[in-house]
Write an enzyme that holds these catalytic residues in place. Structure first.
Site, PDB file in Angstrom:
ATOM      1  N   ARG A   1       0.858  -1.180  -0.101  1.00 60.88           N
ATOM      2  CA  ARG A   1       0.033   0.027  -0.097  1.00 60.88           C
ATOM      3  C   ARG A   1       1.077   1.246  -0.086  1.00 60.88           C
ATOM      4  NH1 ARG A   1      -3.999   0.117   4.836  1.00 60.88           N
ATOM      5  NH2 ARG A   1      -5.227  -1.717   3.585  1.00 60.88           N
TER       6      ARG A   1
ATOM      7  N   ARG B   1      -1.674   6.259   9.855  1.00 66.85           N
ATOM      8  CA  ARG B   1      -1.757   5.949   8.393  1.00 66.85           C
ATOM      9  C   ARG B   1      -2.021   7.027   7.493  1.00 66.85           C
ATOM     10  NH1 ARG B   1      -4.116   0.689   8.374  1.00 66.85           N
ATOM     11  NH2 ARG B   1      -3.408  -0.490   9.760  1.00 66.85           N
TER      12      ARG B   1
ATOM     13  N   LYS C   1      -4.000   1.379  15.009  1.00 63.85           N
ATOM     14  CA  LYS C   1      -3.911   2.354  13.800  1.00 63.85           C
ATOM     15  C   LYS C   1      -4.345   3.503  14.201  1.00 63.85           C
ATOM     16  CE  LYS C   1      -6.299  -0.618  11.251  1.00 63.85           C
ATOM     17  NZ  LYS C   1      -7.198  -1.279  10.307  1.00 63.85           N
TER      18      LYS C   1
ATOM     19  N   LYS D   1      -5.776   7.214  12.211  1.00 69.46           N
ATOM     20  CA  LYS D   1      -6.263   7.972  10.995  1.00 69.46           C
ATOM     21  C   LYS D   1      -6.250   9.284  11.033  1.00 69.46           C
ATOM     22  CE  LYS D   1      -7.487   3.467   8.993  1.00 69.46           C
ATOM     23  NZ  LYS D   1      -8.751   2.571   8.454  1.00 69.46           N
TER      24      LYS D   1
ATOM     25  N   CYS E   1     -15.093  -2.585  -0.864  1.00 71.81           N
ATOM     26  CA  CYS E   1     -13.820  -2.838  -0.272  1.00 71.81           C
ATOM     27  C   CYS E   1     -13.405  -4.052  -1.157  1.00 71.81           C
ATOM     28  CB  CYS E   1     -13.864  -3.327   1.197  1.00 71.81           C
ATOM     29  SG  CYS E   1     -14.484  -4.848   1.343  1.00 71.81           S
TER      30      CYS E   1
ATOM     31  N   CYS F   1      -8.395 -10.524   0.398  1.00 74.81           N
ATOM     32  CA  CYS F   1      -8.346 -10.024   1.960  1.00 74.81           C
ATOM     33  C   CYS F   1      -8.610 -11.315   2.663  1.00 74.81           C
ATOM     34  CB  CYS F   1      -9.476  -9.319   2.222  1.00 74.81           C
ATOM     35  SG  CYS F   1      -9.737  -8.687   3.860  1.00 74.81           S
TER      36      CYS F   1
ATOM     37  N   CYS G   1     -16.754  -7.866   5.296  1.00 78.78           N
ATOM     38  CA  CYS G   1     -16.882  -8.314   6.777  1.00 78.78           C
ATOM     39  C   CYS G   1     -17.141  -6.946   7.402  1.00 78.78           C
ATOM     40  CB  CYS G   1     -15.268  -8.831   7.010  1.00 78.78           C
ATOM     41  SG  CYS G   1     -14.450  -7.590   7.560  1.00 78.78           S
TER      42      CYS G   1
ATOM     43  N   CYS H   1     -14.204  -1.262   5.822  1.00 79.18           N
ATOM     44  CA  CYS H   1     -13.113  -0.640   4.920  1.00 79.18           C
ATOM     45  C   CYS H   1     -13.838   0.378   3.894  1.00 79.18           C
ATOM     46  CB  CYS H   1     -12.331  -1.829   4.397  1.00 79.18           C
ATOM     47  SG  CYS H   1     -11.396  -2.684   5.615  1.00 79.18           S
TER      48      CYS H   1
HETATM   49 FE1  SRM Z   1      -9.137  -1.650   5.837  1.00 82.11          FE
HETATM   50  C1  SRM Z   1      -7.935  -4.372   7.650  1.00 82.11           C
HETATM   51  C2  SRM Z   1      -8.529  -3.047   3.076  1.00 82.11           C
HETATM   52  C3  SRM Z   1      -9.823   1.526   4.441  1.00 82.11           C
HETATM   53  C4  SRM Z   1     -11.123  -0.772   8.706  1.00 82.11           C
HETATM   54  N1  SRM Z   1      -8.193  -3.350   5.242  1.00 82.11           N
HETATM   55  C5  SRM Z   1      -7.997  -4.247   6.310  1.00 82.11           C
HETATM   56  C6  SRM Z   1      -7.012  -5.438   5.536  1.00 82.11           C
HETATM   57  C7  SRM Z   1      -5.509  -5.127   5.498  1.00 82.11           C
HETATM   58  C8  SRM Z   1      -7.168  -6.654   5.928  1.00 82.11           C
HETATM   59  C9  SRM Z   1      -6.367  -7.267   6.984  1.00 82.11           C
HETATM   60  O1  SRM Z   1      -5.855  -6.626   8.115  1.00 82.11           O
HETATM   61  O2  SRM Z   1      -5.824  -8.449   6.789  1.00 82.11           O
HETATM   62  C10 SRM Z   1      -7.570  -5.194   3.868  1.00 82.11           C
HETATM   63  C11 SRM Z   1      -6.940  -5.577   2.718  1.00 82.11           C
HETATM   64  C12 SRM Z   1      -7.408  -6.216   1.799  1.00 82.11           C
HETATM   65  C13 SRM Z   1      -7.029  -6.218   0.482  1.00 82.11           C
HETATM   66  O3  SRM Z   1      -6.880  -7.359  -0.020  1.00 82.11           O
HETATM   67  O4  SRM Z   1      -6.545  -5.330  -0.206  1.00 82.11           O
HETATM   68  C14 SRM Z   1      -8.417  -3.685   4.181  1.00 82.11           C
HETATM   69  N2  SRM Z   1      -9.018  -1.053   3.909  1.00 82.11           N
HETATM   70  C15 SRM Z   1      -8.799  -1.684   2.981  1.00 82.11           C
HETATM   71  C16 SRM Z   1      -9.017  -0.872   1.930  1.00 82.11           C
HETATM   72  C17 SRM Z   1      -8.234  -1.383   0.586  1.00 82.11           C
HETATM   73  C18 SRM Z   1     -10.559  -1.076   1.297  1.00 82.11           C
HETATM   74  C19 SRM Z   1     -10.742  -0.599  -0.291  1.00 82.11           C
HETATM   75  O5  SRM Z   1     -11.278  -1.309  -0.839  1.00 82.11           O
HETATM   76  O6  SRM Z   1     -10.463   0.346  -0.640  1.00 82.11           O
HETATM   77  C20 SRM Z   1      -8.871   0.563   2.242  1.00 82.11           C
HETATM   78  C21 SRM Z   1      -7.395   0.926   2.277  1.00 82.11           C
HETATM   79  C22 SRM Z   1      -7.071   2.575   2.794  1.00 82.11           C
HETATM   80  C23 SRM Z   1      -5.975   2.848   2.835  1.00 82.11           C
HETATM   81  O7  SRM Z   1      -5.398   3.305   1.709  1.00 82.11           O
HETATM   82  O8  SRM Z   1      -5.049   2.988   3.785  1.00 82.11           O
HETATM   83  C24 SRM Z   1      -9.337   0.202   3.669  1.00 82.11           C
HETATM   84  N3  SRM Z   1     -10.222   0.059   6.448  1.00 82.11           N
HETATM   85  C25 SRM Z   1     -10.318   1.067   5.727  1.00 82.11           C
HETATM   86  C26 SRM Z   1     -11.349   2.166   6.446  1.00 82.11           C
HETATM   87  C27 SRM Z   1     -12.029   3.361   5.541  1.00 82.11           C
HETATM   88  C28 SRM Z   1     -10.964   4.513   6.295  1.00 82.11           C
HETATM   89  O9  SRM Z   1     -10.017   4.661   6.819  1.00 82.11           O
HETATM   90  O10 SRM Z   1     -11.362   5.624   5.779  1.00 82.11           O
HETATM   91  C29 SRM Z   1     -11.744   1.449   7.569  1.00 82.11           C
HETATM   92  C30 SRM Z   1     -12.932   2.129   8.545  1.00 82.11           C
HETATM   93  C31 SRM Z   1     -12.272   3.440   9.368  1.00 82.11           C
HETATM   94  C32 SRM Z   1     -11.665   2.734  10.671  1.00 82.11           C
HETATM   95  O11 SRM Z   1     -10.665   2.226  10.543  1.00 82.11           O
HETATM   96  O12 SRM Z   1     -12.033   2.374  11.564  1.00 82.11           O
HETATM   97  C33 SRM Z   1     -10.892   0.170   7.585  1.00 82.11           C
HETATM   98  N4  SRM Z   1      -9.460  -2.375   7.710  1.00 82.11           N
HETATM   99  C34 SRM Z   1     -10.297  -1.644   8.628  1.00 82.11           C
HETATM  100  C35 SRM Z   1     -10.440  -2.825  10.015  1.00 82.11           C
HETATM  101  C36 SRM Z   1     -11.192  -2.394  11.142  1.00 82.11           C
HETATM  102  C37 SRM Z   1     -10.370  -1.565  12.038  1.00 82.11           C
HETATM  103  C38 SRM Z   1     -11.072  -1.368  13.695  1.00 82.11           C
HETATM  104  O13 SRM Z   1     -10.929  -0.470  14.136  1.00 82.11           O
HETATM  105  O14 SRM Z   1     -11.874  -2.471  13.947  1.00 82.11           O
HETATM  106  C39 SRM Z   1      -9.484  -3.822   9.644  1.00 82.11           C
HETATM  107  C40 SRM Z   1      -9.204  -4.994  10.509  1.00 82.11           C
HETATM  108  C41 SRM Z   1      -8.087  -4.769  11.659  1.00 82.11           C
HETATM  109  O15 SRM Z   1      -7.452  -3.573  11.536  1.00 82.11           O
HETATM  110  O16 SRM Z   1      -7.853  -5.229  12.311  1.00 82.11           O
HETATM  111  C42 SRM Z   1      -8.927  -3.649   8.314  1.00 82.11           C
HETATM  112 FE1  SF4 Z   2     -11.326  -7.153   3.929  1.00 85.64          FE
HETATM  113 FE2  SF4 Z   2     -13.303  -6.575   5.891  1.00 85.64          FE
HETATM  114 FE3  SF4 Z   2     -11.804  -4.636   5.040  1.00 85.64          FE
HETATM  115 FE4  SF4 Z   2     -13.350  -5.644   3.245  1.00 85.64          FE
HETATM  116  S1  SF4 Z   2     -14.179  -4.755   5.136  1.00 85.64           S
HETATM  117  S2  SF4 Z   2     -11.083  -5.308   2.829  1.00 85.64           S
HETATM  118  S3  SF4 Z   2     -13.334  -7.849   3.804  1.00 85.64           S
HETATM  119  S4  SF4 Z   2     -11.089  -6.308   6.194  1.00 85.64           S
END
Ligand code: SRM
Ligand code: SF4
Length: 573
Positions: free
Chosen positions: A89, A158, A221, A223, A438, A444, A483, A487
């Site tokens: 990323r 981030r 993390k 943000k 997402c 993922c 899930c 994201c």
């Molecule tokens: Fe996310 C974890 C993809 C934005 C909340 N996110 C992941 C992981 C890395 C899975 C993992 O931990 O193994 C995913 C990778 C999937 C893949 O194959 O690419 C993933 N997140 C993404 C992306 C690529 C979604 C997309 O389709 O665009 C976004 C990348 C953003 C970036 O450029 O940095 C992405 N993730 C977000 C957002 C939106 C935002 O930040 O505005 C959120 C919700 C906001 C927040 O953080 O509360 C988000 N991602 C999560 C979470 C839940 C965090 C939590 O507090 O519970 C996880 C899981 C974790 O961290 O344990 C996660």
């Molecule tokens: Fe993966 Fe869940 Fe984030 Fe979708 S919302 S990219 S399934 S961790």
């Protein structure tokens, strides 16, 4: 002792005995500032994977080990290890990149990442399917165009978001510069990245390698995002720390500070929940970096380091109380925040198509469905990057702006767009233009259901229902995730679906059109037929009974389909 050192000395992570902390904390503390055994793991040729601890440390370097879940069972049957590859990323504050950076990303995507690039919901690029032996070449390729993957993941600050502002005004340039400065300021300072990925020698330092983070970095993390009203494109209420630009006559006066947003929740775990950020006050623009330090220090020192499920800042705020947290932030700042200033948001979507900026430059926002750049879209954007003299801007809705086009260059850009069919991308329905999914399967590891590969089909079916009620031009935000982690920021969508199991989703309704209100779960663990049936009923009633100008999310609440969350901050279902 300087005030910065005094503040660092208050850090709980440096004083608390490590055995009292969770395993991830011990790992970070013993990692030699994120070096771990990453270099040795990369050299191991017997496996495509890296050792377990390095998987976690590599996240701080913006790299995720994944495996192709489509062929996981087949590989198991063949007694082969899973098809491991890595996701890289890129750190790209505010989503801004130059044509030469685009061309390099495109080249790396074709060489190492399965002929595709993925635009993310935080305005950057992901390269998937990068093999272990190609990671260094990928990262060094990025360095050639002044890009890196530092802190794109991990327990640190981030990717910093910033409104893309299609009118690209002086105000935007000023706010973007601050977003970039905040990103540079808040990322880890360890030399681990340079040593492992660029092959540089370790240098001896006289002071601590991580003045802000210490040995255990953040509890989770963190943000940061900057937004310029009236657009709430970055969904500022979903950020741990949001800066809401307050301007008068186009001149930046400062920022309202919003803290404690977050989307992640876990099904059947009521202690986890999405939460909208609270606006706690106003500061002058020259205090942005101080605010970043103060807020991050408070979360660093008081965030939960035993239970990662409760370690985000939103929970620290709810556990300690907003007033207490605000007072602690002000104590570290050494001054009180002023009362928040008035502002108004009107949308969190992107204005698709052509706009003209203050300086006469032209900008074209292209709808890139779910951020997937592939096939002729990838070819067309490469052709544009070859002639474009301005910038590209990744939007928080996974779209792309071809920005800063001189009026005389527009015909050439339009010609290339037509040649590759890019001009057709923006002809999608209003629902599709406001959709976001997402990545989910197959890369993922946390996905429980399809998202990116399914939402386009589902939108097609909902489009038919909307058209039957003459609502095809109605902009409704629809967001899907594989899930409950959220994201694609689903919990503020007017319609949202989060994956529970293959083909099964929770359906949420009633989010605010400009990201100001959480939605409510209305169906749990249901399949497509039930989802379409429910949406069909609501859409039919919406067509008949909506008030003039009423948004779909507002109607869903007024009509009783989704009860409004009175506190407006979080819900437990
Ligand atoms: Fe996310 C974890 C993809 C934005 C909340 N996110 C992941 C992981 C890395 C899975 C993992 O931990 O193994 C995913 C990778 C999937 C893949 O194959 O690419 C993933 N997140 C993404 C992306 C690529 C979604 C997309 O389709 O665009 C976004 C990348 C953003 C970036 O450029 O940095 C992405 N993730 C977000 C957002 C939106 C935002 O930040 O505005 C959120 C919700 C906001 C927040 O953080 O509360 C988000 N991602 C999560 C979470 C839940 C965090 C939590 O507090 O519970 C996880 C899981 C974790 O961290 O344990 C996660
Ligand atoms: Fe993966 Fe869940 Fe984030 Fe979708 S919302 S990219 S399934 S961790």
């Amino acid at each position: 002792m300087t005030s910065v050192q005094q503040k660092i000395d208050r850090s709980r992570d440096l004083s608390q005995p490590l055995e009292k902390l969770g395993p991830d904390e011990t790992l970070k503390a013993n990692s030699d500032q994120l070096r771990g055994t990453i270099a040795a793991g990369l050299a191991e040729e017997l496996t495509a994977a890296v050792p377990g601890d390095d998987i976690k440390l590599m996240k701080f370097h913006g790299l995720y080990q994944q495996d192709d879940r489509d062929i996981r069972d087949e590989r198991r049957r063949q007694k082969l290890e899973p098809a491991y590859t890595f996701m890289a990323r890129v750190r790209l504050p505010g989503g801004v990149c130059s044509p030469s950076q685009w061309l390099k990303l495109d080249e790396l995507g074709r060489a190492y990442a399965g002929d595709t690039l993925r635009l993310t919901t935080r305005q950057t690029f992901q390269l998937h399917r990068v093999r272990k032996q190609n990671l260094r070449a990928t990262i060094q390729g990025l360095r050639d165009v002044l890009l890196d993957t530092k802190a794109a993941c991990g327990d640190d600050a981030r990717g910093v978001m910033c409104s893309v502002n299609p009118l690209l005004s002086k105000l935007h340039a000023e706010v973007y510069a601050l977003a970039k400065a905040a990103s540079d300021h808040a990322i880890p300072k360890t030399g681990a990245y340079r040593e492992i990925w660029y092959g540089e020698e370790r240098t001896e330092l006289s002071g601590p390698e991580e003045p802000l983070y210490g040995r255990t970095y953040m509890p989770r993390k963190f943000k940061i995002g900057f937004v310029i009203p009236p657009s709430n494109d970055i969904d500022v209420y979903a950020q741990d720390l949001g800066f809401i630009a307050i301007a008068s006559g186009g001149r930046l006066e400062g920022f309202n500070i919003a803290i404690g947003g977050g989307m992640g929740r876990t099904d059947q775990a009521p202690k986890t929940y999405p939460r909208l950020a609270d606006v706690i006050g106003f500061v002058a623009a020259d205090k942005v970096l101080e605010v970043c330090d103060a807020v991050m220090q408070v979360q660093r020192d008081y965030g939960d380091r035993l239970d990662r499920g409760r370690a985000r800042f939103k929970y620290t705020i709810d556990d300690k109380g907003l007033d207490w947290i605000k007072a602690e932030i002000e104590a570290r700042l050494g001054f009180s925040l002023s009362p928040a200033r008035p502002y108004e948001f009107t949308t969190n979507g992107d204005p698709i198509g052509w706009t003209r900026g203050e300086d006469g430059k032209e900008h074209c926002t292209l709808f890139i469905e779910n951020g997937r750049v592939i096939g002729t879209v990838m070819e067309g954007l490469r052709a544009i990057a070859n002639i474009h003299k301005g910038t590209f801007r990744v939007t928080p809705n996974q779209n792309l702006i071809i920005a800063d086009i001189a009026p005389e260059a527009r015909p050439d850009i339009e010609r290339v767009m037509k040649e590759f069919g890019l001009d057709r991308l923006n002809k999608a329905s209003a629902l599709r233009l406001n959709s976001m999914a997402c990545v989910a399967l197959p890369t993922c590891g946390l996905a429980m259901a399809e998202s990116e590969r399914y939402l386009p089909d589902l939108v097609g079916k909902i489009e038919k229902i909307l058209a039957a009620h003459h609502l095809e031009d109605e902009p409704i935000t629809i967001r899907m995730t594989g899930c409950p982690n959220g994201c694609a920021r689903p919990y503020i969508g007017e319609i949202a679906l989060t994956g529970r199991a293959p083909g099964k989703y929770n359906l949420y309704l009633g989010g605010g059109f400009h990201g100001q209100r959480l939605n409510k779960m209305v169906l749990e663990n249901v399949g497509e037929a039930t989802i379409l049936d429910m949406l069909g009923k609501i859409i039919e009633q919406f067509a008949k009974d909506r008030l003039s100008g009423e948004r779909f999310g507002d109607f869903a609440i007024r009509a009783g389909f989704a009860a409004e969350v009175k506190e407006g901050r979080h819900f437990n279902d």
